[in-house]
Design an enzyme around this catalytic site. Structure first.
Site, short mmCIF file in Angstrom:
data_model
loop_
_atom_site.label_atom_id
_atom_site.label_comp_id
_atom_site.label_asym_id
_atom_site.label_seq_id
_atom_site.Cartn_x
_atom_site.Cartn_y
_atom_site.Cartn_z
N CYS A 274 30.02 4.67 7.27
CA CYS A 274 31.39 4.64 6.75
C CYS A 274 31.36 4.48 5.24
O CYS A 274 30.57 3.68 4.72
CB CYS A 274 32.16 3.48 7.39
SG CYS A 274 33.90 3.37 6.88
N HIS B 179 36.83 7.81 14.70
CA HIS B 179 36.41 6.87 13.66
C HIS B 179 37.51 6.71 12.61
O HIS B 179 37.88 5.58 12.24
CB HIS B 179 35.12 7.40 13.02
CG HIS B 179 34.63 6.61 11.85
ND1 HIS B 179 33.46 5.89 11.89
CD2 HIS B 179 35.13 6.44 10.59
CE1 HIS B 179 33.26 5.30 10.71
NE2 HIS B 179 34.26 5.62 9.90
N GLU B 180 38.04 7.83 12.12
CA GLU B 180 39.05 7.77 11.07
C GLU B 180 40.37 7.22 11.59
O GLU B 180 41.08 6.49 10.88
CB GLU B 180 39.26 9.14 10.43
CG GLU B 180 38.03 9.75 9.79
CD GLU B 180 37.36 8.85 8.76
OE1 GLU B 180 38.04 7.96 8.19
OE2 GLU B 180 36.15 9.00 8.54
N HIS C 291 40.72 3.52 11.42
CA HIS C 291 41.13 2.97 10.12
C HIS C 291 42.64 2.81 10.03
O HIS C 291 43.13 1.90 9.34
CB HIS C 291 40.66 3.90 8.98
CG HIS C 291 39.23 3.74 8.61
ND1 HIS C 291 38.73 2.58 8.05
CD2 HIS C 291 38.18 4.60 8.69
CE1 HIS C 291 37.43 2.74 7.80
NE2 HIS C 291 37.08 3.95 8.19
#
Length: 201
Positions: A121, A163-164, A167
């Site tokens: 990351c 993954h994004e 966030h």
């Protein structure tokens, strides 16, 4: 998401976007990427009510930051903007391959086997650890022109989207690492505080 997936990225599908910035060149001044320990990374992102040129310019600025850091994905909260916006480019060295912009993304479904792969990351530079995620994702979103889109992805693209999207909810990939020994060792090696990790179920 950081570039530790070069081999997988070359096998990725083409992406469609009209938000382009030069690749493979020195990037102009771009927003700072916040790192583990910053409260900015833990704040939930809000939906974007209107897709306009301001949103498109934010996407361009994020792409500049991402390319400068040699990454393949970036979420707006990583640059301190708490809006639901992601940019992804699995082939950042290929000028002809446009990036993918996802605005207000929502997961419709995940499917396939649970796969374990190493992730990195841009907000935790230098740390690469195994994370378990579904191998396929069905996501709906709006593109940079505000048009509704839906995409089914697998492999690296699915992993990068998941993954994004984490966030946007204030979740970092290290929060999903189950190997406590490796996690603590890697964070300590690079000067990060283990107490800044917030494990998720």
């Amino acid at each position: 998401m950081s570039l530790n997936f070069a081999a997988m990225a070359r096998q990725s599908e083409r992406q469609a976007s009209t938000v382009m910035v030069p690749k493979g060149e020195e990037q102009p001044e771009s927003p700072k990427i916040h790192t583990l320990g910053s409260n900015e990374l833990r704040k939930p992102a809000k939906r974007i009510s209107k897709v306009n040129e301001q949103v498109r310019e934010l996407a361009r600025e994020m792409l500049r930051s991402m390319y400068a850091a040699h990454g393949i994905g970036l979420a707006a909260p990583q640059v301190g903007v708490h809006q639901q916006l992601l940019v992804i480019d699995l082939d950042p060295e290929e000028a002809a391959n446009p990036p993918l912009v996802l605005i207000n993304p929502e997961i419709v479904a995940t499917s396939g086997a649970l796969d374990t792969y190493e992730e990195g990351c841009l907000s935790i530079p230098g740390v690469y650890l195994n994370v378990v995620r579904p191998s396929q994702v069905d996501v709906k979103y709006r593109d940079e022109l505000g048009r509704p889109q839906r995409r089914k992805a697998d492999g690296l693209m699915a992993r990068c989207i998941l993954h994004e999207m984490d966030h946007l909810n204030g979740v970092l990939f290290v929060d999903r690492v189950s190997d406590e020994l490796s996690l603590s060792g890697e964070l300590q090696r690079l000067g990060f505080d283990r107490n800044d990790v917030k494990p998720v179920a």
